[in-house]
Scaffold this motif. Structure first.
Motif, PDB file in Angstrom:
ATOM      1  N   GLY A 175      -5.956  -6.999  92.005  1.00 43.68           N
ATOM      2  CA  GLY A 175      -6.137  -5.873  93.042  1.00 43.68           C
ATOM      3  C   GLY A 175      -5.825  -6.198  94.465  1.00 43.68           C
ATOM      4  O   GLY A 175      -5.201  -5.571  94.955  1.00 43.68           O
ATOM      5  N   PRO A 176      -6.164  -7.467  95.093  1.00 40.97           N
ATOM      6  CA  PRO A 176      -6.250  -7.869  96.336  1.00 40.97           C
ATOM      7  C   PRO A 176      -4.697  -7.908  96.664  1.00 40.97           C
ATOM      8  O   PRO A 176      -4.140  -7.853  97.960  1.00 40.97           O
ATOM      9  N   VAL A 177      -3.935  -8.640  95.810  1.00 38.34           N
ATOM     10  CA  VAL A 177      -2.402  -8.886  95.991  1.00 38.34           C
ATOM     11  C   VAL A 177      -1.631  -7.416  95.862  1.00 38.34           C
ATOM     12  O   VAL A 177      -0.926  -7.324  96.826  1.00 38.34           O
ATOM     13  N   ILE A 178      -2.066  -6.319  94.867  1.00 38.11           N
ATOM     14  CA  ILE A 178      -1.496  -5.328  95.133  1.00 38.11           C
ATOM     15  C   ILE A 178      -1.812  -4.310  96.383  1.00 38.11           C
ATOM     16  O   ILE A 178      -0.826  -3.871  96.994  1.00 38.11           O
ATOM     17  N   LYS A 179      -2.979  -4.438  96.749  1.00 37.99           N
ATOM     18  CA  LYS A 179      -3.345  -3.610  98.005  1.00 37.99           C
ATOM     19  C   LYS A 179      -2.725  -4.360  99.093  1.00 37.99           C
ATOM     20  O   LYS A 179      -2.277  -3.504 100.141  1.00 37.99           O
ATOM     21  N   GLY A 180      -2.569  -5.700  99.117  1.00 37.51           N
ATOM     22  CA  GLY A 180      -1.786  -6.328 100.402  1.00 37.51           C
ATOM     23  C   GLY A 180      -0.367  -5.756 100.512  1.00 37.51           C
ATOM     24  O   GLY A 180       0.059  -5.565 101.350  1.00 37.51           O
ATOM     25  N   LYS A 181       0.339  -5.707  99.176  1.00 37.76           N
ATOM     26  CA  LYS A 181       1.894  -5.249  99.310  1.00 37.76           C
ATOM     27  C   LYS A 181       1.951  -3.716  99.664  1.00 37.76           C
ATOM     28  O   LYS A 181       2.712  -3.351 100.306  1.00 37.76           O
ATOM     29  N   LEU A 182       0.917  -3.027  99.037  1.00 42.59           N
ATOM     30  CA  LEU A 182       0.933  -1.555  99.533  1.00 42.59           C
ATOM     31  C   LEU A 182       0.718  -1.347 100.886  1.00 42.59           C
ATOM     32  O   LEU A 182       0.998  -0.392 101.656  1.00 42.59           O
ATOM     33  N   ALA A 183      -0.309  -2.240 101.658  1.00 43.70           N
ATOM     34  CA  ALA A 183      -0.448  -2.038 102.814  1.00 43.70           C
ATOM     35  C   ALA A 183       0.549  -2.365 103.889  1.00 43.70           C
ATOM     36  O   ALA A 183       0.660  -1.817 105.117  1.00 43.70           O
ATOM     37  N   GLU A 184       1.934  -2.737 103.141  1.00 46.44           N
ATOM     38  CA  GLU A 184       3.199  -2.774 104.158  1.00 46.44           C
ATOM     39  C   GLU A 184       3.639  -1.465 104.331  1.00 46.44           C
ATOM     40  O   GLU A 184       4.811  -1.300 105.054  1.00 46.44           O
ATOM     41  N   PHE A 185       3.035  -0.610 103.752  1.00 39.79           N
ATOM     42  CA  PHE A 185       3.767   0.769 103.642  1.00 39.79           C
ATOM     43  C   PHE A 185       2.623   1.828 104.017  1.00 39.79           C
ATOM     44  O   PHE A 185       1.644   1.280 103.951  1.00 39.79           O
ATOM     45  N   PRO A 186       2.969   3.003 104.382  1.00 38.61           N
ATOM     46  CA  PRO A 186       2.014   4.035 104.632  1.00 38.61           C
ATOM     47  C   PRO A 186       1.336   4.686 103.380  1.00 38.61           C
ATOM     48  O   PRO A 186       1.719   5.625 102.798  1.00 38.61           O
ATOM     49  N   THR A 187       0.236   3.692 103.045  1.00 32.65           N
ATOM     50  CA  THR A 187      -0.519   4.176 101.821  1.00 32.65           C
ATOM     51  C   THR A 187      -1.817   4.318 101.909  1.00 32.65           C
ATOM     52  O   THR A 187      -2.259   3.781 102.927  1.00 32.65           O
ATOM     53  N   GLU A 188      -2.457   4.947 101.122  1.00 33.09           N
ATOM     54  CA  GLU A 188      -3.863   5.174 100.990  1.00 33.09           C
ATOM     55  C   GLU A 188      -4.509   4.726  99.555  1.00 33.09           C
ATOM     56  O   GLU A 188      -3.982   5.752  98.478  1.00 33.09           O
ATOM     57  N   VAL A 189      -5.219   4.014  99.321  1.00 34.94           N
ATOM     58  CA  VAL A 189      -5.599   3.331  97.996  1.00 34.94           C
ATOM     59  C   VAL A 189      -7.012   4.283  97.682  1.00 34.94           C
ATOM     60  O   VAL A 189      -7.755   4.170  98.355  1.00 34.94           O
ATOM     61  N   LEU A 190      -6.983   5.299  96.902  1.00 39.94           N
ATOM     62  CA  LEU A 190      -7.799   6.221  96.180  1.00 39.94           C
ATOM     63  C   LEU A 190      -8.736   5.390  95.506  1.00 39.94           C
ATOM     64  O   LEU A 190     -10.089   5.811  95.784  1.00 39.94           O
ATOM     65  N   GLY A 191      -8.630   4.275  94.785  1.00 39.97           N
ATOM     66  CA  GLY A 191      -9.489   3.346  94.198  1.00 39.97           C
ATOM     67  C   GLY A 191      -8.943   2.727  93.136  1.00 39.97           C
ATOM     68  O   GLY A 191      -7.667   2.760  92.982  1.00 39.97           O
ATOM     69  N   GLN A 192      -9.818   1.991  92.595  1.00 41.18           N
ATOM     70  CA  GLN A 192      -9.330   1.086  91.673  1.00 41.18           C
ATOM     71  C   GLN A 192     -10.260   1.225  90.445  1.00 41.18           C
ATOM     72  O   GLN A 192     -11.271   0.781  90.406  1.00 41.18           O
ATOM     73  N   THR A 193      -9.557   1.189  89.328  1.00 44.12           N
ATOM     74  CA  THR A 193     -10.281   1.573  88.031  1.00 44.12           C
ATOM     75  C   THR A 193     -10.155   0.216  87.031  1.00 44.12           C
ATOM     76  O   THR A 193      -9.204  -0.186  86.869  1.00 44.12           O
ATOM     77  N   TYR A 194     -11.486  -0.328  86.471  1.00 39.69           N
ATOM     78  CA  TYR A 194     -11.505  -1.226  85.708  1.00 39.69           C
ATOM     79  C   TYR A 194     -11.531  -0.656  84.240  1.00 39.69           C
ATOM     80  O   TYR A 194     -12.432   0.046  84.034  1.00 39.69           O
ATOM     81  N   VAL A 195     -10.541  -1.029  83.270  1.00 37.61           N
ATOM     82  CA  VAL A 195     -10.731  -0.526  81.817  1.00 37.61           C
ATOM     83  C   VAL A 195     -10.646  -1.698  80.855  1.00 37.61           C
ATOM     84  O   VAL A 195     -10.075  -2.637  81.325  1.00 37.61           O
ATOM     85  N   ASP A 196     -11.210  -1.660  79.709  1.00 40.70           N
ATOM     86  CA  ASP A 196     -10.880  -2.673  78.769  1.00 40.70           C
ATOM     87  C   ASP A 196      -9.513  -2.473  78.169  1.00 40.70           C
ATOM     88  O   ASP A 196      -8.816  -1.769  78.787  1.00 40.70           O
ATOM     89  N   ASP A 197      -9.381  -3.107  77.186  1.00 42.69           N
ATOM     90  CA  ASP A 197      -7.935  -3.113  76.364  1.00 42.69           C
ATOM     91  C   ASP A 197      -7.736  -2.139  75.473  1.00 42.69           C
ATOM     92  O   ASP A 197      -6.846  -2.194  74.666  1.00 42.69           O
ATOM     93  N   THR A 198      -8.371  -0.931  75.690  1.00 41.12           N
ATOM     94  CA  THR A 198      -8.266   0.169  74.516  1.00 41.12           C
ATOM     95  C   THR A 198      -7.369   1.150  75.174  1.00 41.12           C
ATOM     96  O   THR A 198      -7.534   1.490  76.300  1.00 41.12           O
ATOM     97  N   LYS A 199      -6.206   1.349  74.516  1.00 43.83           N
ATOM     98  CA  LYS A 199      -4.992   2.098  74.907  1.00 43.83           C
ATOM     99  C   LYS A 199      -5.534   3.758  75.522  1.00 43.83           C
ATOM    100  O   LYS A 199      -5.183   4.097  76.564  1.00 43.83           O
ATOM    101  N   LYS A 200      -6.511   4.237  74.656  1.00 40.30           N
ATOM    102  CA  LYS A 200      -6.763   5.553  75.107  1.00 40.30           C
ATOM    103  C   LYS A 200      -7.853   5.683  76.502  1.00 40.30           C
ATOM    104  O   LYS A 200      -7.471   6.495  77.346  1.00 40.30           O
ATOM    105  N   ASN A 201      -8.472   4.611  76.864  1.00 38.77           N
ATOM    106  CA  ASN A 201      -9.287   4.494  78.182  1.00 38.77           C
ATOM    107  C   ASN A 201      -8.214   4.022  79.208  1.00 38.77           C
ATOM    108  O   ASN A 201      -8.407   4.524  80.341  1.00 38.77           O
ATOM    109  N   ILE A 202      -7.184   3.544  78.975  1.00 41.88           N
ATOM    110  CA  ILE A 202      -6.079   3.123  79.791  1.00 41.88           C
ATOM    111  C   ILE A 202      -5.366   4.462  80.399  1.00 41.88           C
ATOM    112  O   ILE A 202      -5.271   4.794  81.424  1.00 41.88           O
TER     113      ILE A 202
END
Length: 342
Positions: free
Chosen positions: A191-218
């Motif tokens: 997550g921190p890596v992604i947020k760092g790269k997104l911060a180089e552009f005009p972005t707003e991170v709405l949130g980060q969701t953690y899910v297990d490895d179940t396809k329907k949950n993803i």
């Protein structure tokens, strides 16, 4: 070209550099080839021993280098860029905004193939900062045929050689998969890596969701972000071809149009790009391979600027990245001023 008396040269165009030599002080051109002689120039020209001058003879079929340079500039210039003052047939293009540079490769080749004129530019599909130099243009000779410049103008119709697409503000949802992170067994470092790269552009991170490895949950997590107004969703984890890696299937199950799963780029071969249709617009969904977490530069760095500029990616755009798609992982990273992704 003709030889005239210096006193009669006002308004004429010099066909040679005029050098001034003062021992211990200067040895340089006091007037350059192409200079238009003024009344105030006459005493200076006489002082350097020039009682006669070679000047350009007016010809309705020819253009002076500076006039031709203006035409070349008009061929090149797109929105959000301006030219420097013309000097000796040269004009440079400068960015007025941050954005994505697009280059009409066929047209730049066509213009350069005419001879006696040139366009040299940065690579296309790279991020550009306000004030950056985009390209340099030049007319080679002092004079050039009007007909040749008109033919150059007609190549490619009205589309300019260069376009600068502004980056758009985007609300981003992040979906991080993996039972080990979801259950708190390990700390999320993606997550921190992604947020760092997104911060180089005009972005707003709405949130980060953690899910297990179940396809329907993803799939549900992706759809939740879209329902909450995300303009873009980034998924991390579970992107390989192992049986328990469900993220690619979960992205497909959203009903999104899958552009590509896999890219000829190292690091970054397991990238997935899809677009979800909502309210008449397509929302990009990116499935990022694990290398994005630890490598300096990856496929994510190549596609993110294009996504941020709403430059729609298709299968061919990814396939063409093979040449130049090998990052050398240099000790000192100079990207984007290197061959990666070019």
């Amino acid at each position: 070209m003709k030889l005239i008396k210096t006193e009669d040269a006002v308004g004429h165009v010099l066909c040679q550099d005029i050098t001034q030599i003062i021992k211990g002080v200067t040895k340089d051109a006091v007037f350059r080839k192409g200079h238009v002689v003024t009344k105030e120039d006459i005493p200076v020209l006489l002082s350097v021993g020039k009682e006669h001058l070679y000047v350009w003879e007016n010809d309705e079929n020819m253009l002076h280098e500076n006039e031709a340079a203006q035409i070349l500039y008009e061929i090149c210039r797109g929105e959000h860029m301006h030219g420097t003052d013309v000097k000796e047939g040269k004009i440079e293009l400068v960015a007025e905004i941050d954005g994505l540079l697009k280059v009409n490769k066929k047209r730049i080749l066509a213009v350069n193939s005419f001879g006696q004129m040139m366009i040299a530019s940065r690579h296309g599909n790279v991020p550009i900062k306000k004030g950056d130099k985009i390209a340099g243009t030049r007319i080679i000779p002092l004079v050039i045929e009007k007909e040749k410049m008109e033919k150059a103008r007609q190549t490619g119709g009205s589309e300019p050689v260069f376009q600068l697409l502004p980056f758009k503000h985007k609300k981003v949802g992040i979906v991080t998969t993996g039972s080990e992170v979801f259950k708190g067994r390990i700390k999320d470092t993606f997550g921190p890596v992604i947020k760092g790269k997104l911060a180089e552009f005009p972005t707003e991170v709405l949130g980060q969701t953690y899910v297990d490895d179940t396809k329907k949950n993803i799939t549900a997590a992706i759809m939740d972000h879209i329902a909450n107004g995300a303009d873009m969703v980034v998924c991390t984890g579970g992107m390989s071809v192992d049986p328990d890696d469900c993220t690619p299937g979960a992205i497909a199950d959203t009903g999104a149009r899958v552009v590509s799963y896999g890219a000829p780029v190292l690091p970054g071969a397991m990238l997935m790009i899809a677009y979800y249709q909502k309210d008449g617009k397509e929302i990009p969904i990116l499935g990022l391979p694990g290398c994005v977490m630890y490598a300096k530069r990856t496929i994510f760095d190549l596609v993110l600027p294009r996504v941020m500029a709403d430059d729609k990616l298709e299968k061919e755009d990814i396939s063409i990245l093979g040449e130049g798609g090998l990052c050398l992982n240099c000790e000192v990273c100079t990207y984007p001023n290197c061959g990666f992704g070019k």
